[in-house]
Design a protein around this motif. Structure first.
Motif, short mmCIF file in Angstrom:
data_model
loop_
_atom_site.label_atom_id
_atom_site.label_comp_id
_atom_site.label_asym_id
_atom_site.label_seq_id
_atom_site.Cartn_x
_atom_site.Cartn_y
_atom_site.Cartn_z
N MET A 55 -9.97 36.97 5.81
CA MET A 55 -8.77 37.70 6.18
C MET A 55 -9.09 39.14 6.55
N LEU A 56 -10.05 39.76 5.83
CA LEU A 56 -10.36 41.17 6.05
C LEU A 56 -11.20 41.41 7.31
N ASN A 57 -12.06 40.45 7.67
CA ASN A 57 -12.99 40.66 8.78
C ASN A 57 -12.33 41.09 10.08
N PRO A 58 -11.30 40.38 10.58
CA PRO A 58 -10.71 40.81 11.85
C PRO A 58 -10.06 42.19 11.78
N PHE A 59 -9.51 42.54 10.62
CA PHE A 59 -8.89 43.87 10.49
C PHE A 59 -9.95 44.96 10.41
N ILE A 60 -11.07 44.68 9.75
CA ILE A 60 -12.16 45.66 9.67
C ILE A 60 -12.70 45.97 11.05
N TYR A 61 -12.89 44.93 11.86
CA TYR A 61 -13.45 45.12 13.19
C TYR A 61 -12.42 45.66 14.18
N SER A 62 -11.14 45.43 13.92
CA SER A 62 -10.11 45.84 14.88
C SER A 62 -9.63 47.27 14.66
N LEU A 63 -9.34 47.61 13.41
CA LEU A 63 -8.70 48.89 13.13
C LEU A 63 -9.61 50.07 13.42
N ARG A 64 -10.93 49.89 13.33
CA ARG A 64 -11.86 50.98 13.56
C ARG A 64 -12.56 50.87 14.92
N ASN A 65 -12.06 49.99 15.79
CA ASN A 65 -12.71 49.75 17.07
C ASN A 65 -11.75 50.09 18.20
N LYS A 66 -12.07 51.13 18.94
CA LYS A 66 -11.20 51.59 20.03
C LYS A 66 -11.16 50.59 21.18
N ASP A 67 -12.26 49.87 21.42
CA ASP A 67 -12.28 48.88 22.50
C ASP A 67 -11.30 47.75 22.22
N VAL A 68 -11.29 47.25 20.97
CA VAL A 68 -10.38 46.16 20.60
C VAL A 68 -8.94 46.64 20.64
N LEU A 69 -8.69 47.85 20.12
CA LEU A 69 -7.32 48.39 20.14
C LEU A 69 -6.85 48.62 21.57
N GLY A 70 -7.75 49.08 22.44
CA GLY A 70 -7.39 49.28 23.84
C GLY A 70 -7.07 47.96 24.52
N ALA A 71 -7.87 46.93 24.26
CA ALA A 71 -7.60 45.61 24.84
C ALA A 71 -6.28 45.06 24.32
N PHE A 72 -5.97 45.30 23.04
CA PHE A 72 -4.71 44.85 22.47
C PHE A 72 -3.53 45.53 23.15
N GLN A 73 -3.65 46.82 23.41
CA GLN A 73 -2.58 47.54 24.10
C GLN A 73 -2.37 47.03 25.52
N LYS A 74 -3.47 46.68 26.20
CA LYS A 74 -3.36 46.15 27.56
C LYS A 74 -2.64 44.80 27.56
N VAL A 75 -2.93 43.97 26.57
CA VAL A 75 -2.25 42.68 26.48
C VAL A 75 -0.77 42.87 26.22
N LEU A 76 -0.43 43.84 25.37
CA LEU A 76 0.98 44.11 25.09
C LEU A 76 1.72 44.61 26.33
N ARG A 77 1.05 45.45 27.13
CA ARG A 77 1.69 45.98 28.34
C ARG A 77 1.97 44.88 29.35
N LYS A 78 1.13 43.84 29.36
CA LYS A 78 1.33 42.74 30.30
C LYS A 78 2.38 41.75 29.83
N HIS A 79 2.72 41.82 28.54
CA HIS A 79 3.67 40.86 27.98
C HIS A 79 5.09 41.23 28.40
N PRO A 80 5.90 40.28 28.85
CA PRO A 80 7.27 40.57 29.30
C PRO A 80 8.13 41.23 28.25
N VAL A 81 7.99 40.82 27.00
CA VAL A 81 8.81 41.41 25.93
C VAL A 81 8.50 42.88 25.77
#
Length: 324
Positions: free
Chosen positions: A284-310
């Motif tokens: 459970m902790l692994n994805p959060f450890i790698y995501s919260l401190r990783n700007k590349d993953v956070l940036g990719a997450f933001q791009k996915v959200l911007r493409k989402h219609p909602v």
């Protein structure tokens, strides 16, 4: 009792998670929430890495495989525990028990090897960046993954064959919430002292040696980072290294306690606590450890959200309210 009284077709009984603990149902519900968070986090991280082209690099390819292993690891134990708890049944067939042992050791061994190879990937990226694309290419990444899974399968096959062939002459109750090798060995009427030495040697191969390689890699990495002139490059390298080292300590540390120390020194509750940490909390902790401190993953997450219609609709509403 004599070994010939042993029936190899009989089912086992799982005592469940901390059977002597009061209000264990609260803990079960907490574990269910952790399981849902682990499945969601690892699946989403795996999907995000494959969807976003900016994350199609060796480091994130290996990270996607780690998410896949963690997703399978937690799913190999928790669902059966939940079914037994809510149904009130404690039995598990011998075939299902052997399947749990096989997948647990396959995934555990694969993760140990993969974490070591991820440290090598970081070593090349930080200490030899100009040759990184040549040394760590797509073919090498595929070989790393194949080596990880093959090593885990080979070790697991040996462990599973021995564990499931042990004669059980008395009670068939396994004092655990899933079929784990040390717990099965404790209820066997066969002397397993020689095999405990084999387990110790396997632990050296899959835990101590990988840990030594990881530490050696990071000593060289930290030496290189200290001589970096760019503060941004230094902080980025340290952030990535910190995430990986945290995961390594969470996973390999409990494994040393479980498989590198005598089984007689562990109580059933201690073994269950360590297993919960390794098989439930760490995935459970692994994805959060790698995501919260990783700007590349956070940036990719933001791009996915911007493409989402909602997300587009909520952004439009917020802008419209600002104008009003």
């Amino acid at each position: 009792m004599e070994e010939e009284n042993e029936t190899l077709t009989a089912d086992f009984i799982l005592s469940g998670l901390f059977p002597n603990m009061n209000y264990v149902s609260i803990l079960i519900y907490i574990i269910i929430l952790i399981y849902l968070a682990a499945v969601t986090g690892n699946f989403f991280l795996f999907l995000l890495i494959w969807m976003d082209l900016s994350l199609h690099t060796p480091m994130y390819f290996l990270l996607s495989q780690l998410s896949l292993i963690d997703l399978a690891l937690i799913s190999s134990t928790v669902p059966k525990m939940m079914v037994n708890f809510f149904s009130g049944r404690k039995d598990i067939t011998r075939a299902a028990c052997g399947t749990q042992v096989f997948f647990f050791f396959t995934l555990g061994g694969a993760e140990c090897i993969l974490l070591t190879l991820m440290a090598y990937d970081r070593y090349v990226a930080v200490c030899n960046p100009l040759r990184y694309a040549v040394i760590i290419n797509h073919g090498v990444c595929l070989k790393m993954v194949i080596v990880s899974w093959t090593g885990g399968i080979l070790a697991s096959t040996a462990h599973t064959f021995y564990t499931m062939s042990l004669p059980i002459c008395g009670s068939r109750e396994i004092h655990h919430f899933f079929c784990e090798m040390p717990a099965i060995m404790k209820i066997s009427c066969k002397d397993t002292s020689i095999y405990e030495v084999v387990v110790f040697v396997m632990g050296i191969c899959f835990i101590i040696i990988p840990f030594g390689f990881i530490m050696a890699s990071y000593m060289l990495i930290f030496h290189t980072v200290l001589h970096m002139k760019s503060p941004q490059g230094r902080s980025k390298a340290l952030a990535i290294c910190f995430s990986h080292l945290t995961v390594v300590s969470f996973y390999l540390g409990p494994c040393v306690y479980m498989y590198m120390t005598p089984g007689s020194s562990h109580t059933p509750d201690q073994e269950q606590a360590v297993s919960v940490f390794c098989t439930v909390l760490t995935p459970m902790l692994n994805p959060f450890i790698y995501s919260l401190r990783n700007k590349d993953v956070l940036g990719a997450f933001q791009k996915v959200l911007r493409k989402h219609p909602v997300f587009k609709w909520t952004t439009y509403i917020s802008k419209w309210k600002t104008v009003i």
